[in-house]
Design a protein around this motif. Structure first.
Motif, PDB file in Angstrom:
ATOM      1  N   UNK A 179     -15.230  -3.351   0.294  1.00 26.53           N
ATOM      2  CA  UNK A 179     -14.411  -4.000  -0.631  1.00 26.53           C
ATOM      3  C   UNK A 179     -13.197  -3.995   0.190  1.00 26.53           C
ATOM      4  N   UNK A 180     -11.881  -5.592   0.025  1.00 26.07           N
ATOM      5  CA  UNK A 180     -10.960  -4.807   0.123  1.00 26.07           C
ATOM      6  C   UNK A 180      -9.628  -4.215  -0.806  1.00 26.07           C
ATOM      7  N   UNK A 181     -10.026  -2.927  -1.701  1.00 26.47           N
ATOM      8  CA  UNK A 181      -9.531  -2.264  -2.004  1.00 26.47           C
ATOM      9  C   UNK A 181      -9.498  -0.815  -0.826  1.00 26.47           C
ATOM     10  N   UNK A 182     -11.007  -0.928   0.063  1.00 29.43           N
ATOM     11  CA  UNK A 182     -11.465   0.175   0.898  1.00 29.43           C
ATOM     12  C   UNK A 182     -10.119  -0.318   1.664  1.00 29.43           C
ATOM     13  N   UNK A 183     -10.144  -0.855   2.234  1.00 28.57           N
ATOM     14  CA  UNK A 183      -9.193  -1.212   3.646  1.00 28.57           C
ATOM     15  C   UNK A 183      -7.441  -1.570   3.805  1.00 28.57           C
ATOM     16  N   UNK A 184      -7.806  -1.521   1.531  1.00 27.13           N
ATOM     17  CA  UNK A 184      -6.073  -1.398   1.407  1.00 27.13           C
ATOM     18  C   UNK A 184      -5.764  -0.394   1.813  1.00 27.13           C
ATOM     19  N   UNK A 185      -6.864   0.547   1.865  1.00 27.77           N
ATOM     20  CA  UNK A 185      -6.270   2.365   1.416  1.00 27.77           C
ATOM     21  C   UNK A 185      -6.462   2.857   3.352  1.00 27.77           C
ATOM     22  N   UNK A 186      -6.755   1.985   4.407  1.00 26.29           N
ATOM     23  CA  UNK A 186      -6.643   2.623   5.230  1.00 26.29           C
ATOM     24  C   UNK A 186      -5.031   2.274   5.586  1.00 26.29           C
ATOM     25  N   UNK A 187      -4.788   1.389   4.867  1.00 24.57           N
ATOM     26  CA  UNK A 187      -3.309   0.781   5.085  1.00 24.57           C
ATOM     27  C   UNK A 187      -1.867   1.639   5.031  1.00 24.57           C
ATOM     28  N   UNK A 188      -2.952   1.852   3.458  1.00 32.66           N
ATOM     29  CA  UNK A 188      -1.772   3.027   2.763  1.00 32.66           C
ATOM     30  C   UNK A 188      -1.982   4.648   3.190  1.00 32.66           C
ATOM     31  N   UNK A 189      -3.307   4.822   4.326  1.00 28.59           N
ATOM     32  CA  UNK A 189      -2.741   6.024   4.968  1.00 28.59           C
ATOM     33  C   UNK A 189      -1.955   5.801   6.625  1.00 28.59           C
ATOM     34  N   UNK A 190      -2.112   5.115   7.176  1.00 29.39           N
ATOM     35  CA  UNK A 190      -1.215   4.319   8.071  1.00 29.39           C
ATOM     36  C   UNK A 190      -2.953   4.334   9.163  1.00 29.39           C
ATOM     37  N   UNK A 191      -3.974   4.585   8.481  1.00 28.05           N
ATOM     38  CA  UNK A 191      -5.212   4.599   9.602  1.00 28.05           C
ATOM     39  C   UNK A 191      -5.034   3.624  10.263  1.00 28.05           C
ATOM     40  N   UNK A 192      -4.991   1.969   9.758  1.00 25.99           N
ATOM     41  CA  UNK A 192      -4.753   0.906  10.658  1.00 25.99           C
ATOM     42  C   UNK A 192      -3.771   0.006  10.007  1.00 25.99           C
ATOM     43  N   UNK A 193      -3.001  -1.030  11.145  1.00 21.84           N
ATOM     44  CA  UNK A 193      -1.657  -1.282  10.609  1.00 21.84           C
ATOM     45  C   UNK A 193      -1.657  -2.555   9.446  1.00 21.84           C
ATOM     46  N   UNK A 194      -0.758  -2.426   8.986  1.00 24.82           N
ATOM     47  CA  UNK A 194      -0.611  -3.281   8.077  1.00 24.82           C
ATOM     48  C   UNK A 194      -0.590  -4.762   8.861  1.00 24.82           C
ATOM     49  N   UNK A 195      -0.975  -5.435   9.772  1.00 23.87           N
ATOM     50  CA  UNK A 195      -0.622  -6.276  10.064  1.00 23.87           C
ATOM     51  C   UNK A 195      -2.326  -7.107  10.363  1.00 23.87           C
ATOM     52  N   UNK A 196      -3.025  -5.812  10.280  1.00 20.87           N
ATOM     53  CA  UNK A 196      -4.103  -6.073  10.784  1.00 20.87           C
ATOM     54  C   UNK A 196      -4.871  -6.506   9.201  1.00 20.87           C
ATOM     55  N   UNK A 197      -5.069  -6.919   8.863  1.00 23.12           N
ATOM     56  CA  UNK A 197      -5.388  -7.519   7.321  1.00 23.12           C
ATOM     57  C   UNK A 197      -6.965  -7.390   6.585  1.00 23.12           C
ATOM     58  N   UNK A 198      -7.481  -7.368   5.859  1.00 28.82           N
ATOM     59  CA  UNK A 198      -8.934  -6.984   5.703  1.00 28.82           C
ATOM     60  C   UNK A 198      -8.883  -8.021   5.088  1.00 28.82           C
TER      61      UNK A 198
END
Lengths: 571, 330
Positions: free
Chosen positions: A494-513
């Motif tokens: 789910x998009x929220x799960x992907x956004x948590x990767x952003x929030x924790x810095x595990x995936x850069x913000x410019x790689x969007x789900x």
């Protein structure tokens, strides 16, 4: 335990637990919690966690207002805005997620947003070991309690679910605490009060708790009938055993108020309608698709044996074998005395028929799911409350058998005997430890050697995963493939799960789900049979069947990623 | 004298220890049997060296398919990955893991067998393909009509795709409209067994309108027709039937026409076969339904010569033969 345990060679002494035991429980819980915390980042957020993160975030606004002492929290509009999302589940556990996240927001307690949301779930898993040790020790002795708790911790899927910001471990804890407090209430009025509190908390955790009064009532009737029979035969029932159904009164008096108090969504003049919605939602729950022996089950009637087969395929076999031995040793407690005398003189029921209670608690979750009309959600987590009593019986078998076998070690000194028994215990724990370590971070893909491991399970056409949580090992790959950013189709994530990767810095913000297939640079597909169309869509869109990457677990595809050949962003 | 209880307990503990040791060994053995990337790369190199036009490659167990395609995806395009049977191929390479045998090559004798790492590669020689003309492959050469009116051929991307949205709409297709899903085009559908099928999407039109696809064909003996409904639209067995008629021509002269098959939910990927009238050089497939709602229908057809011993595909419940047009369809 038994009225005269000294006569039973297989009966380890039940322990009167004290602060030292609680220290052992605390250490167990602390170690497990540490393991969960340190391995959390290996798991992307699961689908349902995404929903609870949204709910927790919504609730946190209400808690913030409450902590500031604002009267707004009693206003219908404000309250409903905060508590309306995901109102198909009670508020307690999501409130804990919210408070935990507020601790991160205001004080940076966890250093990770995902960890903050997950912490209450992890704590439930850890506390479960503490409770299981204490409960096991009081019923079957310390050795049994400790061994049972360790066996439970080393069930691979338990370890996986213990990480999550979900209800599954909290409800296992709540149900087991209900069993424990009910059991204690049979001898103590004070524990009768605690039983009501525990039931209220269980009601506030998840709807599995609805079945508890029925289970306990059956046990209580059984026990009462036995007491009357004993009394007719002139046997004395222990004076501290409570014949009155105090627990039931406590359940009725304390359960519903706690349920309502912990769920502000119900603090409305529509309370009855809302409770009605909640009940209807679960009584008429949709059925999910789940692969089972090559078929994709999606509607009743479901196979009756499903929960038993999946338990056998996912719980280390040595744990099941020991539990069966434990049940066998307690055989005398499950049958009328006359029958028991024919087969064995051992393991007579105790004054409160503990073995019956544990067997009922173990079988009830399995039987409920086994009913052909019950929704099959697919996850073994739905009958996790069966595992604590199962592990208690396994621990009992270990303690009982090793106590008996001590005679063979009579030539050794006490210390050497302990070392030998501990070594033997480690051997019996080793399969669970190895499988749990090996299963991480693919917990739901794990199958025991009985199923042939994940390869054997894939051969058999069993479910390989659900909830889309397996993408974490691909974080680096996404960054290599999209050095200047881009989009990844999320499939079951789910998009929220992907956004948590952003929030924790595990995936850069410019790689969007993205959930938009057409505009994705990379197409991620979780291998679940009923999602196979996503892969076929990629073949047609890209006129190519070659994946860019296949993530495997023991050689079995878990996620396949396709590269959009028309994308200018991919490497 | 050792007490009986002690003997029993010791025996039970010994069994428990054996179970634990057995479980540890089994776990180690099972994990070690996984085929790794190195083996897959070797399999790719091995097959690339031997692959010839007219060959196809399959893997057993089928769950390993993405790993095979990672190495050899260019040799396994959608028509291969979504094959209905093996009649179009001269040779088949079977990539076998852990001794598995693919149901596709059941009953066939291998011409060769070689081990590459932990993988066994078997070759089966099937002989000259019986397929003379594949209707899916040659869709671009067909004439497509809706109630006799031509459906224009378009070449434009679409924005569909995603979970539970059905097969992808191909870029090149015949648009019968007005909705996007009323098109005739090559796609890959997952049948009732969730097996990929490369086929011609034909969502039946409203009001029993007939969508027809007409081809010029070479001299052939048999017409083999497969059809299926998308998994999600068929699995609940609630949908209406889809009727298929076929007509054979010599030039503009109609030689034969009639009912070919009715596809119902639960039929799966269904095969029917009929004889081609002598001298036929054209075939028309006509599709319609009384209740076309949510009928995600797809089909594959081919004109074939004499049947080979292996790889022709099997009809469910035995070969079905041509039947005369049913009165209600006239």
């Amino acid at each position: 335990m038994d009225s005269n345990p000294g006569q039973d060679p297989f009966e380890p002494a039940a322990a009167q637990t004290g602060w030292r035991d609680h220290l052992v429980g605390l250490v167990l819980a602390g170690i497990y919690l540490s393991l969960l915390v340190t391995t959390s980042a290996d798991l992307a957020m699961a689908r349902d966690e995404g929903f609870y993160v949204i709910a927790g975030t919504d609730y946190s606004g209400w808690f913030d207002a409450a902590l500031e002492g604002s009267d707004q929290i009693y206003e219908d509009g404000f309250r409903d805005a905060a508590w309306d999302y995901n109102h198909e589940h009670p508020g307690l556990v999501k409130s804990l997620f919210a408070l935990s996240w507020l601790a991160e927001e205001h004080h940076e307690v966890f250093g990770s947003h995902t960890l903050a949301f997950r912490f209450p779930g992890m704590l439930s898993g850890a506390l479960m070991l503490w409770l299981l040790y204490i409960f096991g020790a009081q019923v079957f002795g310390r050795k049994a309690g400790l061994f049972g708790a360790l066996l439970f911790a080393l069930i691979p899927r338990v370890f996986y679910h213990s990480h999550l910001a979900c209800f599954d471990m909290p409800i296992v804890l709540a149900v087991t605490f209900c069993v424990y407090t009910y059991w204690r209430s049979l001898r103590s009025r004070w524990w009768g009060v605690m039983a009501g509190v525990a039931f209220g908390l269980a009601l506030s955790t998840k709807h599995n708790s609805w079945a508890l009064p029925g289970i306990f009532l059956i046990h209580f009737v059984w026990m009462s009938i036995r007491h009357r029979a004993d009394e007719k035969r002139g046997k004395r029932v222990a004076s501290n055993v409570r014949q009155g159904p105090w627990w039931m009164i406590s359940y009725a008096v304390l359960g519903p108020p706690i349920f309502v108090l912990t769920w502000p969504w119900l603090w409305s003049d529509q309370i009855l309608e809302r409770i009605g919605f909640y009940i209807r939602f679960h009584v008429s729950h949709v059925h999910y698709s789940i692969a089972y022996f090559g078929d994709t089950l999606f509607a009743p009637p479901f196979p009756i044996e499903l929960p038993f087969v999946l338990t056998a395929f996912t719980v280390p076999f040595v744990t099941i074998a020991l539990a069966l031995v434990g049940l066998g040793l307690r055989f005398g407690a499950f049958v009328p005395a006359k029958v028991a005398r024919v087969f064995t003189h051992r393991a007579r029921p105790d004054d409160v028929s503990t073995a019956i209670l544990l067997v009922g608690s173990m079988l009830a979750p399995l039987v409920v799911i086994a009913l052909p009309s019950s929704p099959v959600f697919g996850g073994t987590k739905h009958w996790f409350p069966a595992y604590p009593p199962l592990c208690m019986f396994a621990g009992y078998a270990f303690a009982s058998l090793t106590d008996q076998a001590m005679f063979l070690l009579r030539g050794f000194d006490r210390k050497s005997r302990r070392v030998l028994v501990s070594t033997f215990g480690c051997l019996l724990l080793a399969p669970g430890l190895l499988e749990t370590a090996h299963a991480h971070p693919f917990g739901l893909s794990h199958y025991t050697p009985l199923a042939g491991g994940i390869q054997g399970a894939a051969d058999l056409g069993m479910n390989r995963q659900f909830w889309g949580f397996t993408s974490a090992p691909l974080n680096e790959f996404f960054q290599e493939e999209l050095p200047n950013g881009g989009t990844v189709f999320l499939a079951d994530m789910v998009p929220t799960a992907w956004s948590m990767l952003h929030r924790d810095g595990l995936v850069p913000q410019n790689i969007r789900g993205t959930m938009s297939y057409a505009h994705a640079d990379l197409i991620m597909i979780h291998h679940e049979r009923h999602f196979s169309h996503l892969e076929h869509q990629a073949w047609v869109r890209f006129q190519d069947t070659a994946p860019a990457r296949v993530l495997t677990y023991d050689g079995v595809p878990i996620i396949t990623v396709y590269r959009n050949p028309n994308s200018r962003r991919t490497r | 004298m050792i007490p009986r209880a002690t003997r029993l307990a010791a025996a039970a503990l010994a069994v428990a220890a054996l179970i634990a040791i057995g479980e540890l060994i089994a776990h180690g053995v099972q994990a070690s049997r996984a085929v790794d990337a190195e083996d897959w790369a070797a399999v790719g190199a091995h097959l690339r060296e031997r692959f010839e036009p007219g060959d196809t490659i399959l893997v057993s167990p089928e769950w390993a398919d993405p790993l095979l395609r990672t190495e050899l995806g260019d040799l396994i395009p959608p028509p291969h990955a979504g094959r209905s049977d093996l009649a179009a191929y001269r040779r088949v390479f079977e990539v076998s893991l852990r001794g598995h045998r693919s149901p596709w090559v059941q009953g066939m004798s291998e011409a060769s067998s070689e081990d590459v790492g932990r993988v066994r590669i078997r070759r089966y020689d099937l002989g000259e393909p019986s397929v003379r003309y594949d209707l899916v492959e040659h869709l671009a050469d067909a004439q497509v009509t809706l109630n006799g009116n031509p459906c224009p051929r378009v070449n434009r991307p679409n924005s569909t795709g995603g979970a539970f949205r059905g097969p992808a709409i191909p870029r090149e297709r015949f648009h019968c409209g007005p909705e996007d899903y009323f098109y005739i085009g090559q796609t890959v559908l997952e049948d009732l067994d969730l097996t990929p099928r490369y086929c011609v999407w034909t969502h039946p039109h409203r009001d029993q309108s007939v969508q027809a696809v007409r081809y010029e064909i070479p001299n052939s003996e048999r017409f083999v027709f497969y059809s299926g409904m998308e998994y999600g639209s068929a699995r609940e067995l609630h949908g209406g039937a889809v009727t298929v008629d076929v007509a054979f021509y010599r030039g503009d002269v109609l030689l034969e026409e009639g009912y070919l098959d009715t596809h119902r939910d639960g039929d799966g990927w269904k095969r029917v076969e009929r004889a081609v009238p002598e001298g036929a050089d054209g075939v028309e497939v006509r599709i319609f339904a009384v209740d076309p709602g949510h009928r995600w229908f797809c089909w594959a057809g081919s004109l074939r010569g004499p049947a080979r011993e292996h790889g022709e595909g099997r009809s469910r419940g035995g070969v079905r033969f041509f039947q005369v047009t049913e009165p209600e369809n006239e």
